[in-house]
Design a protein around this motif. Structure first.
Motif: not given
Length: 146
Positions: A92-98, A127-136
């Motif tokens: 299970i991934f938690f993604i912080a989309w910003s 956990e993944i922090q993503a500021t654009d789609p390529t980061e996730m």
């Protein structure tokens, strides 16, 4: 410090977490009812609420397409994969989309509330922090899961 009943916490801890949000996460985690859950902060209620869920048959592309391109969200994604020993696993991934295009105020709000919200969700593996789609993208998820 005064204690205000339940899991609403004190003023410095940011947003509360709606019970529905916790229950929906538990359905994803334990019952596999959802492939993903997207959460948003309801500023009027001052709590994190469920915005959208995706059924077990939905793909990672369906999930990423559900995230707004210029506003922040939290999300959990249940990633199924097969290990090199041919075992079926799930993480299970938690993604912080910003996204970089979102409002500064939204970025601040989501950043300051993230840790508290995440603590309410028991059983997150990564956990993944993503500021654009390529980061996730899916490759990132695959690399982390294996």
């Amino acid at each position: 410090m005064s204690f205000r009943g339940g899991s609403r916490g004190n003023a410095s801890s940011g947003m509360g977490v709606a019970d529905h949000s916790k229950n929906t996460f538990m359905e994803l985690q334990r019952k596999k009812v959802h492939r993903y859950v997207i959460f948003k902060i309801d500023e009027k209620k001052k709590e994190v609420v469920v915005e959208k869920t995706g059924g077990p048959a939905e793909s990672y592309e369906d999930f990423t397409a559900s995230l707004p391109e210029n506003d922040c969200r939290y999300a959990v994604y249940d990633f199924d994969f097969v290990t090199s020993e041919n075992c079926q696993k799930s993480k299970i991934f938690f993604i912080a989309w910003s996204p970089s295009t979102s409002r500064i105020r939204a970025k601040m709000l989501y950043a300051t509330s993230k840790d508290r919200f995440r603590r309410e969700l028991d059983g997150i593996h990564y956990e993944i922090q993503a500021t654009d789609p390529t980061e996730m993208d899916l490759e990132v998820i695959r690399d982390r899961a294996n």
